[in-house]
Design an enzyme around this catalytic site. Structure first.
Site, PDB file in Angstrom:
ATOM      1  N   ASN A 239       0.837  -1.195   0.000  1.00 26.91           N
ATOM      2  CA  ASN A 239       0.000   0.000   0.000  1.00 26.91           C
ATOM      3  C   ASN A 239       0.874   1.249   0.000  1.00 26.91           C
ATOM      4  OD1 ASN A 239      -0.459   1.931   2.518  1.00 26.91           O
ATOM      5  ND2 ASN A 239       0.179  -0.066   3.323  1.00 26.91           N
TER       6      ASN A 239
ATOM      7  N   PHE B 256      -1.617   8.143   4.391  1.00 29.05           N
ATOM      8  CA  PHE B 256      -2.383   8.758   5.496  1.00 29.05           C
ATOM      9  C   PHE B 256      -3.657   9.445   4.974  1.00 29.05           C
ATOM     10  CE2 PHE B 256       1.478   9.535   8.556  1.00 29.05           C
ATOM     11  CZ  PHE B 256       1.561   8.168   8.777  1.00 29.05           C
TER      12      PHE B 256
ATOM     13  N   SER C 183       5.658   5.079   8.713  1.00 25.21           N
ATOM     14  CA  SER C 183       5.050   4.778   7.421  1.00 25.21           C
ATOM     15  C   SER C 183       6.012   5.175   6.308  1.00 25.21           C
ATOM     16  CB  SER C 183       3.734   5.536   7.252  1.00 25.21           C
ATOM     17  OG  SER C 183       3.278   5.418   5.918  1.00 25.21           O
TER      18      SER C 183
ATOM     19  N   ASN D 234       5.068   5.861   3.360  1.00 26.71           N
ATOM     20  CA  ASN D 234       4.250   6.491   2.324  1.00 26.71           C
ATOM     21  C   ASN D 234       4.059   7.988   2.489  1.00 26.71           C
ATOM     22  OD1 ASN D 234       3.862   3.942   1.111  1.00 26.71           O
ATOM     23  ND2 ASN D 234       2.292   3.483   2.649  1.00 26.71           N
TER      24      ASN D 234
ATOM     25  N   LYS E 230       5.436   3.760  17.118  1.00 25.46           N
ATOM     26  CA  LYS E 230       5.425   2.703  16.096  1.00 25.46           C
ATOM     27  C   LYS E 230       6.626   2.866  15.187  1.00 25.46           C
ATOM     28  CE  LYS E 230       2.407   0.134  13.007  1.00 25.46           C
ATOM     29  NZ  LYS E 230       1.004  -0.074  12.571  1.00 25.46           N
TER      30      LYS E 230
ATOM     31  N   ASN F 269       5.849  -1.530  11.510  1.00 26.05           N
ATOM     32  CA  ASN F 269       5.071  -1.063  10.371  1.00 26.05           C
ATOM     33  C   ASN F 269       5.418  -1.914   9.142  1.00 26.05           C
ATOM     34  OD1 ASN F 269       3.482   0.741   8.709  1.00 26.05           O
ATOM     35  ND2 ASN F 269       3.972   2.388  10.136  1.00 26.05           N
TER      36      ASN F 269
END
Length: 336
Positions: free
Chosen positions: A110, A114, A174, A176, A216, A245
């Site tokens: 993915n 967010f 993340s 992304n 995280k 993650n």
């Protein structure tokens, strides 16, 4: 068994469309009382971060970014639900397509970015839900906020979600959001954790209630980086760490369709990397900071592996796509 019949139809749809359809269907089934008919496992309660969890199996952030489906998801038998990642302002996320299945590897890529309707919308949804279970809220920064001002975004979210959360997760891992993972580096992480803990202390006094904070982190960290993060977690007295993650590595899926798509890889291929980070964290933290294990859990044995490596709780996400809600019960039973 029902999910095994439904899965081919869901997998024939665009992944993001299937995601939305599944959540809509869960909400409808919950309203009709059908989710209460699912077989349940009797879990073993566990106390972590000063919170009493009815069982050790939770839902990872990302599935319900806006907190719009909390009650239906909790009815699947989870001991806790984590929603988000939420940002101060609404943002659409990255352009579509941005979600890809790799069925041969039981994996997902993915690059959602967010996508969410903003923290105010999430807070309204949580308040309207009346949810009384253990709820984690995962917070991040907006895409157009420079890293130099990232702390402001995290504090803005923390201020607004504090009264509604059982615990709050600070997501700096993340892949992304451009340069987000730079916040995992020593000086940036030190400054962020210092600001978060100072604000947490003030909010605890303001609300008369202490809400734990978790961090995280990514699976793409070497042992030295894990050790440095562990030292900062202990120094700042962070309440928990979530490992991990998604990964940017592609070795485990090389040559498969969609394997070269940009984004974070989750599911079975990340299991070993996640467990390695958990084991390293456990070695350095020595029980001082609890670990929540997530990444590649597709069976009860996978959940047990995370606990044996040093985690106190586990979270599921991609495994649900491949195994369905029966995975929750299997993991609860295996950890009971």
């Amino acid at each position: 068994m029902l999910y095994s019949l439904l899965r081919p139809a869901l997998f024939s749809l665009d992944p993001e469309d299937a995601h939305k359809l599944t959540l809509t269907g869960l909400d409808a089934a919950h309203r009709l009382g059908l989710l209460g008919l699912l077989p349940r496992a009797t879990g073993t309660p566990v106390r972590v971060m000063g919170i009493d969890f009815p069982n050790a199996v939770g839902l990872a952030a990302g599935l319900d970014k806006d907190g719009a489906h909390v009650n239906a998801l909790a009815a699947l038998g989870f001991g806790f639900i984590e929603i988000g990642t939420v940002t101060p302002r609404p943002q659409p996320g990255n352009p579509q397509p941005r979600l890809f299945r790799l069925p041969q590897a039981e994996a997902i890529i993915n690059r959602m970015g967010f996508n969410n309707r903003g923290v105010d919308n999430l807070v309204r949804n949580v308040a309207a839900s009346g949810f009384r279970g253990v709820l984690g809220i995962n917070i991040g920064k907006n895409k157009d906020t420079p890293n130099a001002q990232a702390v402001d975004d995290y504090l803005a979210c923390l201020d607004k979600v504090y009264a509604h959360a059982s615990y709050v997760t600070v997501n700096i891992s993340s892949p992304n959001t451009q340069n987000l993972r730079e916040l995992q580096k020593d000086e940036a992480l030190d400054a962020l954790l210092s600001a978060i803990k100072l604000r947490q202390s003030g909010l605890a006094q303001q609300h008369g209630r202490y809400v734990p904070v978790a961090l995280k982190i990514a699976p793409d960290l070497d042992d030295a980086q894990v050790a440095a993060i562990a030292a900062l977690l202990m120094m700042h007295r962070i309440d928990a760490v979530i490992a991990t993650n998604t990964t940017i590595a592609r070795d485990a899926v090389a040559g498969l369709p969609n394997a070269e798509e940009a984004g974070g890889l989750s599911g079975a291929p990340v299991r070993a990397a996640s467990t390695r980070v958990i084991r390293e964290l456990a070695r350095h933290l020595a029980g001082e900071v609890p670990i929540i294990g997530v990444g590649g859990i597709l069976s009860g044995d996978d959940a047990r592996e995370k606990i044996d490596a040093g985690a106190s709780l586990v979270q599921l996400y991609s495994g649900l796509i491949y195994r369905g809600p029966g995975l929750v019960r299997e993991c609860v039973e295996r950890l009971a």
